[in-house]
Design an enzyme around this catalytic site. Structure first.
Site: not given
Ligand code: PEP
Ligand code: MG
Length: 902
Positions: A29, A98, A107, A109, A343, A459, A582, A767, A786, A788, A791, A854, A874
Site C-alpha cells: 500500500k 493503516r 482484512g 491486520m 495495486r 494408485h 508403463r 529412481e 529417465s 523416476g 520412487d 517421467c 525433456y
Molecule cells: C517413478 O517412480 O517416478 C516412475 C515414473 O515410475 P512409477 O511411478 O511407475 O513407479
Molecule cells: Mg518408479
C-alpha cells in the site's frame, strides 16, 4: 533535528520519497501510494513507517531509536502542508493509521481512522464540515470504537450493543436516523465502556492516540488470524507490516461525497471496460460492512461527472504506468476526488490470459512479459470442466483434490458395474476405499473416482491424473462398504445408484448432481476450436501465448501414455513423444489368466508357453502406440510392479479356498494360486521383487517384452512408418543389473532387426538413490536416463508413496518441514540434488547422454523450472499436463535465462 536524522536509520518515508519498487520496505500500500503521489495523482498527503521499524518493534517490544523523532518531523511537515494541526480545537488535522504488508493480507491486520479527534477538536471538525455536528460526533464515536477494539482490546460487541441500544431508544434500525445528540450520547457511553475495560480515560492527546495506534498495527502482524493467513498463503512470517499515516478525507460529508472501488478491466473475464462499485455519502468501511447497497460505478457519471471523468483518466494512466490491470480505492469529498489505494489487481485464470494478450495488442508489454504473467496452474484450471455452483451446494466431505475437474454421476462400487452402466450411457462415479490395478476398466468407464483412502500419489490419483479423470482421494469422512454397495457420510447413507458430484480441484464431495460445463481451452487443444476463426478472447490468448512458449522453450515435452488413445490425445496436446509407457497395464484384464499361468509355471516349458502367448498381444499394443507416435521417440519401460499385484488378494483367496473345500469342490487351481500368493508375499513390496529384479529372476520375461517391442517397431517400419523405440529398465541400482539385461536385449534386437533396420536405444530409469549416486558407472551402459522421481522421492525420503500423504503430511505442512508435498513438487535440496548429481556425472561419463524425467513431477510447474535449470532434455507427464509443461518450459526460459535460448 534534521541534522541529527541524517545519521540515524531511516524509518519514515514521506509519500513523495517512495516508489512502487519499495514494497519490501514500504509494504504494497505504501509503495503504491508513493508511486501515485509521484505521478501527480490526488493522494491525500501522508507518510509510511517502514517494515523494518515493525520488525525492530516486534523483536524488542519497543520502538527503535529515532522512530519517534522521525514521526514527529514527518507529522510537522504534514501539518505544514495541510495548514492544519493534529488535535487543533478549531481546525483539526485527522489521520488514518493503516497497515500494509509486502503481500496483500486483506482484512487480516488493523486500521484506525479519525485519529486526532478529542472532546475539543470534535467541535472544530463540525465547524469545518459546515456546522455538521452529526458528522463530527459520528466520526468521534467511530474513533473510540475502532481505537478501543484495536488498540486496547475492548470487546467489540460492547460497542455494538451500545449502538443497538441507541437505535432502539430512537425506535430505528438505521444508523443514519441517529442525530447529533444521539451520537453525542453514544460517545459518552463508548467512553464509559472504554474506561471500564482499560481502567483509564479515552486518551485526549492526539499524539498519544497516534503512537498507540501505530503500535497496535505493528502488533497486529502477529494476530492469530494474520498468522494463520500467512501460513496458508505461504507468506514469510518475518516480513512485518509497514504503517501508513494518511490525511483523512471523508466520503460521508453529504450527497456530493462518496467512496468506491474500481478495476481497470474485468478481473473475472479480462474484458475491457469500467468495473466497480460506488456508495454515495459513505466511508470505505461502510462498503466493506455492506450496510447499504452500492451502485455500479457507471452511475457516478450522473452523480458527479467531473469526478467520474477524472477517475477514468486516472485509471487509464495507472494501467499504462503499471502495464497491468489495477484495482483502486477512492473517495470523493465534496466533489474532490482522492485516490486511497491502487495495486496490480488479482484476477481469475481466464482473465490472466486474456489481459496478457490484450496488453500485447496494446503495445504495453511484449510476449515474453505476457508469458511471465500467466502460469501453468492457471492453464491447468482452465483445462478442467467446472461445476456451476450458482446454487448453494454444501459439501458433505472434503478429501484430497487428487486429479482436478468436476464430475457428477451415479455411484458404483465395482469396476464391472461401472463398465455396465457406462455402456448404457450413464455417467458414473466409482467409489472405493482405494483402487488397485484391477479397477482400471472401471476407472476408464467412470466419469470420476472417489476413494476414502490414499494421497496424491496413490494408485487412484496417479492413474486418474494420467487419464485426465476427476479424482478425489482420501476422503476419510466417507465410510465405504463395497459388499453392501453403499457408503455413509455425515450421518447419511449413499447407495449404489444415487448421484454424487466430486470436485477434483478442491477435493469436495457433494450429494446430488451439480451441473458441469466443459472447457473451451481443451476443445482448442483437441483441435475442435480454431483460434483464428472464433470470437473467443480466451482461446485466442491461450493460443498466442502457447505458441510463444513453444518457440522459447529448450525442454522438450513428452507424455506418459500406455495406450494408443492416450498417445493420440497427448500428441494433439503437443507431446513430442512418449517418455514413459508403463507396460504393466497390458498384463491385466483378459490377459490376467496368462499372467497367472506364468507365475504358477513349475517347469520352463509351461513358463515359455505363457510368455509365448503374451508376446503377440504385447506386440499389438506396441504397434498401436508406435503408429500414434510415428516419427517421435517412444520410451517403453519393461514391467515394474511386483507380480503378486496380478494375483487376487491373499485374504480373499484364502476365504474362497476354505469355502470351496468345505463344499467339497475341486480347489486344486485355487490352492496353487494361494500357495503362490503366500510364497510371493512381501512385507515391503515396494522395496522387493520388482523392476529389474523381476527381469533377472524370472527367465524370459524381459526377453519377451523386448522382442514384442522390437518386432512391433520392425512391423511399423516395414509398413513405411518411422518408429523410434527406446527400451527402459526400471529400478536399476547398480550398473551390473543394467548390463545383464542389456546383453540379453541386444541379442534380441540384433536378431529381430536383421529383417529391417530400426534403431533401438536402451536406457534406464534413475529412481533408486544408489543409481543417482553411481550415475557415472551406469551411464557407461545406458543410452539415456529417465528420472523416476516418484520412487526417487519415496526412497530418498523413505516415505511410502501410497500412505504418507494421507497419514501425516498435514503435520509436516503445519510445522513447515516442507511447504508442499515432495511427491507433488520436487524437493530441490534433497531429491533434486540426487537428480543434479546424476545428470552431471552421467553426462561426464557419456557426453550427450539423453536425460528426461517421467515421474509425476514432470507436469508440475515449479519442478519443470528445476528440470530446465538442471539441463534435462525433456520432461514427460500425463497427457493433460502436456500443455502445462509446454507453457512452464517456456516460462522457465524467460524467467531463468531472461533471453532466448532455443
Ligand atoms: C517413478 O517412480 O517416478 C516412475 C515414473 O515410475 P512409477 O511411478 O511407475 O513407479
Ligand atoms: Mg518408479
Amino acid at each position: 533535528m534534521a541534522a541529527q536524522q541524517t545519521d540515524e536509520h531511516k524509518y519514515v518515508y514521506d509519500f513523495s520519497e517512495g516508489n512502487k519498487e519499495l514494497k519490501d520496505l514500504l509494504g504494497g500500500k505504501g509503495a503504491n501510494l508513493a508511486e501515485m503521489t509521484n505521478l501527480g495523482l490526488p493522494v491525500p498527503p501522508g507518510f509510511t513507517i517502514t517494515t523494518e521499524a515493525c520488525q525492530a518493534y516486534l523483536a524488542t517490544g519497543r520502538e527503535p531509536d529515532g522512530l519517534a523523532g522521525q514521526i514527529e518531523a514527518h507529522l510537522e511537515a504534514l501539518e505544514r502542508a495541510m495548514g492544519k494541526r493534529l488535535g487543533d480545537p478549531q481546525d483539526p488535522l485527522l489521520v488514518s493509521v493503516r497497515s500494509g504488508a509486502k503481500f496483500s493480507m486483506p482484512g487480516m491486520m488493523e486500521t484506525v481512522l479519525n485519529v486526532g479527534l478529542n472532546d475539543q477538536s470534535v467541535v472544530g471538525l463540525s465547524v469545518q464540515a459546515g456546522q455538521n455536528d452529526r458528522f463530527a460526533w459520528d466520526s468521534y464515536r467511530r474513533l473510540i470504537q475502532m481505537f478501543g477494539k484495536t488498540v486496547c482490546e475492548v470487546p467489540g460487541e460492547e460497542f455494538e450493543h451500545a449502538l443497538d441500544e441507541a437505535k432502539s431508544a430512537k425506535g430505528t434500525h438505521d444508523d443514519l436516523d441517529l442525530d447529533a445528540d444521539d451520537l453525542r450520547g453514544l460517545v459518552d457511553a463508548y467512553k464509559k465502556i472504554f474506561a471500564k475495560h482499560t481502567g483509564r480515560e479515552f486518551p485526549q492527546q492526539p499524539r498519544e492516540q497516534l503512537d498507540l495506534a501505530i503500535r497496535a498495527v505493528f502488533e497486529s502482524w502477529n494476530a492469530e488470524r494474520a498468522v494463520l493467513y500467512r501460513r496458508q498463503e505461504r507468506i514469510p512470517a518475518d516480513l512485518g507490516t509497514a504503517v501508513n499515516v494518511v490525511t483523512m478525507v471523508f466520503g460521508n460529508l453529504g450527497p456530493d461525497s462518496g467512496t468506491g472501488v474500481a478495476f481497470t478491466r474485468d478481473p473475472g473475464s479480462g474484458a475491457q471496460g469500467i468495473y466497480g462499485d460506488y456508495l454515495a455519502n459513505a466511508q470505505g468501511e461502510d462498503v466493506v460492512a455492506g450496510i447499504r447497497n452500492t451502485v455500479g460505478l457507471q452511475e457516478l457519471e450522473q452523480l458527479d461527472k467531473s469526478s467520474y471523468d477524472e477517475l477514468l483518466g486516472i485509471m487509464a494512466r495507472l494501467e499504462e504506468h503499471y502495464r497491468d490491470l489495477c484495482d483502486i480505492e477512492f473517495t470523493i469529498e465534496r466533489g474532490k476526488l482522492w485516490m486511497l489505494q491502487t495495486r496490480v489487481g488479482k484476477r481469475t485464470a481466464a482473465a490472466a490470459f486474456v489481459i496478457a494478450g490484450q496488453l500485447v495488442d496494446e503495445g504495453l508489454i511484449d510476449l515474453d512479459e505476457a508469458l511471465h504473467r500467466v502460469n501453468g496452474a492457471q492453464l491447468a484450471q482452465l483445462m478442467f470442466p467446472r461445476f456451476q455452483l450458482d446454487h448453494e451446494f454444501e459439501a458433505v466431505a472434503t478429501g484430497i483434490g487428487a486429479s482436478p475437474g468436476a464430475a457428477s454421476g451415479t455411484v458404483v462400487f465395482t469396476s464391472a458395474r461401472a463398465v455396465e452402466l457406462a455402456a448404457e450411457g450413464k455417467s458414473v462415479i466409482l467409489v472405493r476405499r482405494e483402487t488397485n490395478p484391477d479397477d482400471l476398466n472401471g476407472m476408464i468407464a467412470a466419469q470420476g473416482i472417489l476413494t476414502s483412502r490414499g494421497g496424491k500419489t496413490s494408485h487412484a490419483a496417479v492413474v486418474a491424473r494420467g487419464m485426465g479423470k476427476t479424482c478425489v482421494s482420501g476422503a476419510d469422512a466417507i465410510d465405504v462398504n463395497v459388499p453392501a454397495k453403499r457408503f455413509t457420510v455425515a450421518g447419511q447413507t449413499v447407495n449404489e445408484g444415487d448421484v454424487v458430484s466430486i470436485d477434483g480441484t478442491t477435493g469436495k464431495v457433494y450429494l446430488g448432481e451439480v451441473p458441469v460445463m466443459p472447457s473451451e481451452v481443451v476443445q482448442y487443444f483437441e483441435g475442435s476450436l480454431d483460434p483464428e476463426h472464433i470470437d473467443n478472447a480466451l482461446v485466442r490468448a491461450v493460443h498466442r501465448i502457447m505458441t510463444h512458449a513453444d518457440g522459447k522453450r529448450r525442454l522438450a515435452v513428452r507424455t506418459n501414455a500406455d495406450t494408443g488413445a492416450d498417445a493420440a490425445r497427448a500428441r494433439r496436446f503437443g507431446a513430442e513423444g512418449i517418455g514413459l509407457c508403463r507396460t504393466e497395464h497390458m498384463f491385466l484384464g483378459d490377459r490376467r489368466e496368462l499372467v497367472e499361468r506364468l507365475i504358477l509355471a513349475r517347469a520352463a516349458d509351461e513358463r515359455e508357453a505363457a510368455l509365448e502367448a503374451l508376446l503377440p498381444l504385447q506386440r499389438a499394443d506396441f504397434v498401436e502406440i508406435f503408429r500414434e507416435m510415428d516419427g517421435l521417440p517412444v520410451t517403453v519401460r519393461l514391467i515394474d510392479p511386483p507380480l503378486h499385484e496380478f494375483l487376487p488378494p491373499l485374504e480373499q483367496l484364502a476365504v474362497n479356498v476354505a469355502v470351496a473345500q468345505e463344499r467339497g469342490e475341486d480347489v486344486a487351481k485355487e490352492e496353487a494360486l494361494l500357495a503362490a500368493v503366500r510364497r510371493m508375499h512381501e512385507e515391503n513390496p515396494m522395496l522387493g521383487l520388482r523392476g529389474v529384479r523381476l527381469g533377472l529372476v524370472i527367465p524370459g520375461l524381459f526377453a519377451m517384452q523386448v522382442r514384442a517391442i522390437v518386432e512391433a517397431a520392425v512391423e511399423c517400419a516395414q509398413r513405411g512408418g518411422d518408429p523410434k523405440p527406446e527400451i527402459m529398465v526400471p529400478l536399476v541400482g547398480a550398473v551390473q543389473e543394467l548390463e545383464t539385461v542389456r546383453a540379453e536385449a541386444e541379442k534380441i534386437i540384433e536378431e529381430v532387426t536383421r529383417e529391417k533396420a530400426v534403431e533401438v536405444l536402451i536406457g534406464t530409469m534413475i529412481e533408486v538413490p544408489r543409481a543417482a549416486l553411481t550415475a557415472g558407472q551406469i551411464a557407461e551402459a545406458a543410452q539415456f536416463f529417465s528420472f523416476g522421481t516418484n520412487d526417487l522421492t519415496q526412497m530418498g525420503w523413505g516415505f511410502s508413496r501410497d500412505d504418507v500423504e494421507g497419514a501425516f503430511f498435514w503435520r509436516y505442512l503445519e510445522l513447515g518441514i516442507f511447504g508442499i508435498s515432495p511427491f507433488e513438487s520436487i524437493d530441490r535440496d534433497g531429491v533434486g540434488r540426487l537428480v543434479r548429481i546424476a545428470a552431471e556425472e552421467g553426462r561426464a561419463a557419456r557426453p550427450g547422454l539423453k536425460l528426461g524425467v517421467c515421474g509425476e513431477h514432470g507436469g508440475d510447474p515449479d519442478s519443470v523450472h528445476f528440470f530446465h535449470e538442471v539441463g534435462l532434455d525433456y520432461v514427460s507427464c500425463s497427457p493433460f499436463r502436456v500443455p502445462v509443461a509446454r507453457l512452464e518450459a517456456g516460462r522457465a526460459v524467460v524467467e531463468t535465462d531472461g533471453s532466448d535460448s532455443r
